[in-house]
Each structure stands twice: as structure tokens, then as C-alpha cells.
Design a protein around this motif. Structure first.
Motif, PDB file in Angstrom:
ATOM      1  N   ASP A  25       0.810  -1.223   0.000  1.00  0.00           N
ATOM      2  CA  ASP A  25       0.000   0.000   0.000  1.00  0.00           C
ATOM      3  C   ASP A  25       0.842   1.272   0.000  1.00  0.00           C
ATOM      4  O   ASP A  25       0.326   2.368   0.215  1.00  0.00           O
ATOM      5  CB  ASP A  25      -0.956   0.002   1.190  1.00  0.00           C
ATOM      6  N   ILE A  27       2.182   3.122  -2.343  1.00  0.00           N
ATOM      7  CA  ILE A  27       1.758   4.166  -3.284  1.00  0.00           C
ATOM      8  C   ILE A  27       0.421   4.751  -2.858  1.00  0.00           C
ATOM      9  O   ILE A  27       0.203   5.958  -2.955  1.00  0.00           O
ATOM     10  CB  ILE A  27       1.745   3.629  -4.718  1.00  0.00           C
ATOM     11  N   ALA A  28      -0.461   3.921  -2.348  1.00  0.00           N
ATOM     12  CA  ALA A  28      -1.752   4.421  -1.861  1.00  0.00           C
ATOM     13  C   ALA A  28      -1.556   5.384  -0.694  1.00  0.00           C
ATOM     14  O   ALA A  28      -2.308   6.349  -0.550  1.00  0.00           O
ATOM     15  CB  ALA A  28      -2.647   3.255  -1.442  1.00  0.00           C
ATOM     16  N   HIS A  30       1.121   7.261  -0.368  1.00  0.00           N
ATOM     17  CA  HIS A  30       1.870   8.410  -0.897  1.00  0.00           C
ATOM     18  C   HIS A  30       1.470   8.648  -2.362  1.00  0.00           C
ATOM     19  O   HIS A  30       2.318   8.599  -3.254  1.00  0.00           O
ATOM     20  CB  HIS A  30       3.378   8.146  -0.826  1.00  0.00           C
ATOM     21  N   PRO A  31       0.190   8.921  -2.623  1.00  0.00           N
ATOM     22  CA  PRO A  31      -0.263   9.023  -4.024  1.00  0.00           C
ATOM     23  C   PRO A  31       0.377  10.168  -4.802  1.00  0.00           C
ATOM     24  O   PRO A  31       0.435  10.134  -6.030  1.00  0.00           O
ATOM     25  CB  PRO A  31      -1.773   9.219  -3.900  1.00  0.00           C
ATOM     26  N   ASP A  32       0.916  11.167  -4.100  1.00  0.00           N
ATOM     27  CA  ASP A  32       1.540  12.292  -4.786  1.00  0.00           C
ATOM     28  C   ASP A  32       2.817  11.893  -5.518  1.00  0.00           C
ATOM     29  O   ASP A  32       3.288  12.622  -6.391  1.00  0.00           O
ATOM     30  CB  ASP A  32       1.799  13.443  -3.827  1.00  0.00           C
ATOM     31  N   VAL A  34       2.962   9.681  -7.731  1.00  0.00           N
ATOM     32  CA  VAL A  34       2.561   9.482  -9.126  1.00  0.00           C
ATOM     33  C   VAL A  34       2.653  10.809  -9.880  1.00  0.00           C
ATOM     34  O   VAL A  34       3.176  10.866 -10.997  1.00  0.00           O
ATOM     35  CB  VAL A  34       1.148   8.879  -9.228  1.00  0.00           C
ATOM     36  N   ASP A  35       2.182  11.879  -9.260  1.00  0.00           N
ATOM     37  CA  ASP A  35       2.251  13.205  -9.885  1.00  0.00           C
ATOM     38  C   ASP A  35       3.700  13.662 -10.053  1.00  0.00           C
ATOM     39  O   ASP A  35       4.044  14.277 -11.059  1.00  0.00           O
ATOM     40  CB  ASP A  35       1.471  14.231  -9.058  1.00  0.00           C
ATOM     41  N   VAL A  69      -0.590   4.638 -11.548  1.00  0.00           N
ATOM     42  CA  VAL A  69      -1.919   5.215 -11.279  1.00  0.00           C
ATOM     43  C   VAL A  69      -2.875   4.243 -10.582  1.00  0.00           C
ATOM     44  O   VAL A  69      -3.491   4.606  -9.577  1.00  0.00           O
ATOM     45  CB  VAL A  69      -2.543   5.795 -12.570  1.00  0.00           C
ATOM     46  N   TYR A  71      -2.387   1.972  -8.577  1.00  0.00           N
ATOM     47  CA  TYR A  71      -1.957   1.618  -7.232  1.00  0.00           C
ATOM     48  C   TYR A  71      -2.149   2.749  -6.231  1.00  0.00           C
ATOM     49  O   TYR A  71      -1.790   2.623  -5.065  1.00  0.00           O
ATOM     50  CB  TYR A  71      -0.513   1.103  -7.273  1.00  0.00           C
ATOM     51  N   ARG A  72      -2.766   3.833  -6.695  1.00  0.00           N
ATOM     52  CA  ARG A  72      -3.198   4.874  -5.755  1.00  0.00           C
ATOM     53  C   ARG A  72      -4.321   4.328  -4.875  1.00  0.00           C
ATOM     54  O   ARG A  72      -4.515   4.801  -3.764  1.00  0.00           O
ATOM     55  CB  ARG A  72      -3.700   6.101  -6.504  1.00  0.00           C
ATOM     56  N   THR A  73      -5.063   3.360  -5.407  1.00  0.00           N
ATOM     57  CA  THR A  73      -6.222   2.841  -4.677  1.00  0.00           C
ATOM     58  C   THR A  73      -6.191   1.338  -4.445  1.00  0.00           C
ATOM     59  O   THR A  73      -7.082   0.819  -3.784  1.00  0.00           O
ATOM     60  CB  THR A  73      -7.519   3.183  -5.431  1.00  0.00           C
TER      61      THR A  73
END
Length: 107
Positions: A25, A27-28, A30-32, A34-35, A69, A71-73
């Protein structure tokens, strides 16, 4: 971008890459990241970070961001190449930062 902000972005890449090895989890949480990776695709100096090895670093960063993307969720359990890609970006940026070159990344 100042050295402190650059340092924080490099630390984020390093953190997520290291956590994702054992924590699906990462990336979920730390979703930023991805940006950040997506922004690197548009960075003019990206080729300098990787040298001239015949590959397209911008395409690499775009593909990596696109792959991250979902793996944000959802947990990252079956794509070790994405974790490796984060580590490669972090190492390239860390090298320039440590050399004092102050790589200006997009915000």
C-alpha cells in the motif's frame, strides 16, 4: 526550486520505492509520488540524468507514472518493475543532487 524542496522530492521517491518492496500500500499512502513521476516526464533535463543510452527517459517516466496510477487505490503486489522504476529515478536524481547540481524539477 530550492535544494530543500528537491531533497524532499528525492526522499519521497526513495521512501516509496523502499516501502513498496515490503508494503503493497506504499503508493496508496503516498499518491503524490505518481504526480511527481508524471512531472518528471516533462522535465527538459531528464535526458541528462540518464545519459545518452539510446532510450527515451521521458517515455520511461510517462510509462512509469501511468503504471503507478492504479496503485493509488489498490495494493501493488504484482509489478516489481514499477518499484524498480521508482528506485532508478530516485538514484538518478540523488546523484545529481549529491553532485550539487541542483536539478530543477517541475512542481
Amino acid at each position: 526550486m530550492g535544494r530543500d524542496q528537491l531533497s524532499q522530492q528525492i526522499k519521497l521517491l526513495e521512501l516509496v520505492a523502499s516501502e513498496a518492496v515490503e508494503e503493497p500500500d506504499a503508493i496508496a499512502r503516498h499518491p503524490d509520488v505518481v504526480d511527481l513521476v508524471e512531472g518528471l516526464a516533462d522535465y527538459d533535463g531528464l535526458s541528462e540524468l540518464f545519459g545518452s543510452n539510446g532510450h527515451d527517459p521521458a517515455a520511461f517516466a510517462r510509462a512509469l507514472a501511468e503504471g503507478l496510477v492504479p496503485y493509488r487505490t489498490q495494493p501493488l503486489t504484482d509489478a516489481p518493475e514499477l518499484v524498480e522504476g521508482l528506485a532508478i529515478l530516485a538514484a538518478a536524481l540523488r546523484g545529481k543532487y549529491a553532485a550539487g547540481e541542483g536539478v530543477p524539477l517541475p512542481v
